[in-house]
Design a protein around this motif. Sequence first.
Motif, PDB file in Angstrom:
ATOM      1  N   PRO A 104     -19.106 -65.176 -28.729  1.00  0.00           N
ATOM      2  CA  PRO A 104     -18.689 -65.510 -30.096  1.00  0.00           C
ATOM      3  C   PRO A 104     -19.609 -66.556 -30.712  1.00  0.00           C
ATOM      4  O   PRO A 104     -20.101 -67.457 -30.023  1.00  0.00           O
ATOM      5  CB  PRO A 104     -17.275 -66.059 -29.919  1.00  0.00           C
ATOM      6  N   VAL A 141     -19.480 -69.425 -32.268  1.00  0.00           N
ATOM      7  CA  VAL A 141     -18.692 -70.623 -32.572  1.00  0.00           C
ATOM      8  C   VAL A 141     -19.307 -71.794 -31.819  1.00  0.00           C
ATOM      9  O   VAL A 141     -20.061 -71.610 -30.860  1.00  0.00           O
ATOM     10  CB  VAL A 141     -17.206 -70.459 -32.179  1.00  0.00           C
ATOM     11  N   THR A 177     -16.517 -74.180 -36.106  1.00  0.00           N
ATOM     12  CA  THR A 177     -15.482 -74.202 -35.074  1.00  0.00           C
ATOM     13  C   THR A 177     -14.724 -72.880 -35.005  1.00  0.00           C
ATOM     14  O   THR A 177     -14.667 -72.116 -35.971  1.00  0.00           O
ATOM     15  CB  THR A 177     -14.473 -75.335 -35.325  1.00  0.00           C
ATOM     16  N   GLU A 178     -14.110 -72.662 -33.869  1.00  0.00           N
ATOM     17  CA  GLU A 178     -13.273 -71.471 -33.699  1.00  0.00           C
ATOM     18  C   GLU A 178     -12.071 -71.512 -34.636  1.00  0.00           C
ATOM     19  O   GLU A 178     -11.655 -70.481 -35.179  1.00  0.00           O
ATOM     20  CB  GLU A 178     -12.819 -71.370 -32.244  1.00  0.00           C
ATOM     21  N   HIS A 179     -11.518 -72.698 -34.836  1.00  0.00           N
ATOM     22  CA  HIS A 179     -10.363 -72.833 -35.724  1.00  0.00           C
ATOM     23  C   HIS A 179     -10.726 -72.425 -37.149  1.00  0.00           C
ATOM     24  O   HIS A 179      -9.963 -71.705 -37.820  1.00  0.00           O
ATOM     25  CB  HIS A 179      -9.854 -74.268 -35.710  1.00  0.00           C
ATOM     26  N   ALA A 209     -13.100 -70.419 -38.111  1.00  0.00           N
ATOM     27  CA  ALA A 209     -13.302 -68.970 -38.154  1.00  0.00           C
ATOM     28  C   ALA A 209     -11.980 -68.224 -38.230  1.00  0.00           C
ATOM     29  O   ALA A 209     -11.853 -67.201 -38.931  1.00  0.00           O
ATOM     30  CB  ALA A 209     -14.099 -68.518 -36.937  1.00  0.00           C
ATOM     31  N   GLU A 210     -10.982 -68.734 -37.539  1.00  0.00           N
ATOM     32  CA  GLU A 210      -9.666 -68.099 -37.589  1.00  0.00           C
ATOM     33  C   GLU A 210      -9.023 -68.270 -38.961  1.00  0.00           C
ATOM     34  O   GLU A 210      -8.340 -67.356 -39.458  1.00  0.00           O
ATOM     35  CB  GLU A 210      -8.775 -68.692 -36.502  1.00  0.00           C
TER      36      GLU A 210
END
Length: 544
Positions: free
Chosen positions: A13, A15, A50-52, A54-55
Amino acid sequence: MRPTHEVFNQVPPLVGHDVADDPALLAAMAQEGAGWAVDDVRQLGQLAGTEHAAELARRANAHKPVLHTHDRYGHRIDEVEFDPAWHELMTTAVRHGLHAAPWRESQPGAHVARAAKFYVWSQLEPGHGCPVSMTYASVPALRRSPDLAATFEPLLAAPEYDFGLRPPQGKRGLIAGMSMTEKQGGSDVRANTTTAQPTGDGGYLLTGHKWFTSAPMSDLFLTLANAPGGLSCFAVPRVLPDGTRNALLLQRLKDKLGNHANASAEIEYDGAVGWLVGEEGRGVPTIIEMVNCTRLDCVLGSAAGMRLGVTQATHHATHRKAFGAYLAEQPLMRNVLADLAVEAEAAIMVGIRLAGASDRMARGDSAEAAFRRLALAVTKYWVCKRGATHAAEALECLGGNGYIEDSGMPRLYREAPLLSIWEGSGNVAALDALRAMGRDPNTLQAFFDEVAESAGADRRLDQAAADLRLELSNLDDIETRARRLAERMALVLQGALLVRYGHPAVADAFCASRLSGDWGHAFGTLPSGVDTATIIDRARPKIG
């Protein structure tokens, strides 16, 4: 696990990287007087990676806004429900000043810093950039009426996202929108039929149907309507000072190709209260103050999409093997990736240069104002036009994986055409460039003065500039040639900026391909001898 289910050769991913770790952006910021803002931009870039985050972007687009016209009892409420992810994205954007920080800061480079942040954060989710951009753009238009500006500007510039339908003066911060387009006119806003009748107490009552209003849950809209003195600009609040809802009726939300996170609506003014901005009959010149700011954001948004596309493509090619080697090691893929990267760097270089012109123009620099007037028109035409083509090629770099929603590339692809259409499609922008040159010859002189700063540095650029001057001297069929002229002007300007400020490998590739003609009709057709390794390395995201 059975061997047939073993998963390998997959790309990790994207991220855990700093979206602002962008050499072209950082160099342009320093050149345009915003080096002081690098730490803030990098902080936002780290958050965007960040992954957050992206979510949040995924959820905001997966759960589209929902219109509620009536409550359970049959009362009109005209509210739009958004996923909580949308509000978190907006909160971050406003808190970091993407919406209006330059209007409350006097430091030179404030518009450049804001442009850099808009470019970085838009790579995460571009839909919410629309109300952010319109809020930024509303302030110079409102200043045509000092009393209105005194009331609303402090709230528009406040770093507080305060969602909800309440009287504007009672909120911590405001978001502004723009409502011009009607069914029969489109870009031809002078064909508008909405009327505005004076009430005798300084207000007007607006009646009409707007075919496209983006971000209909904004607190305040700048809109055009026909007053007794002609087409005029008005500020129309969603909620009146006494707490009652203004007569803005949301008829439906648009089912758009992309931009799914952002609501866009058809609205009716049924005797809606509005306040005159500027003078009666001067609506178009007044709202053009707003349009020119949002046009700059179209350029920055397209540049952001290109950067996202090339980041995704280089990341994928770095980790994916085919035919016994990583894609990024294969000559033809390297050509494609480098070509995409060159286009992206040229886009952000000119975008930040225009933000610098906006900054100096705000401090009274007339030469920069003349340059921006013409350069913005041709850049809006070309960079935004290139966005969709760039997105398609970047998507293809991921092969079939890029066509799948999980990759995020379809969202980028659907978004790309919007910025070429918004605030004047291709023909409007190209003809606007002709209009700028015709009305004020100083704009053309300022444009070539900028190009001349790079004279003698690259023979290909010098030849392209000379050819452009010759073509502009011929006025025959000039409207027919408007797109061709806008394209060539944009390319010469981009080449001049890259030669002057950009990395030598990128400037060389740009001049050889875009200016000297050693290039095909598709990406991936750069000539031999281009330093693809250096160019790709500048575009490759650094994870961790």
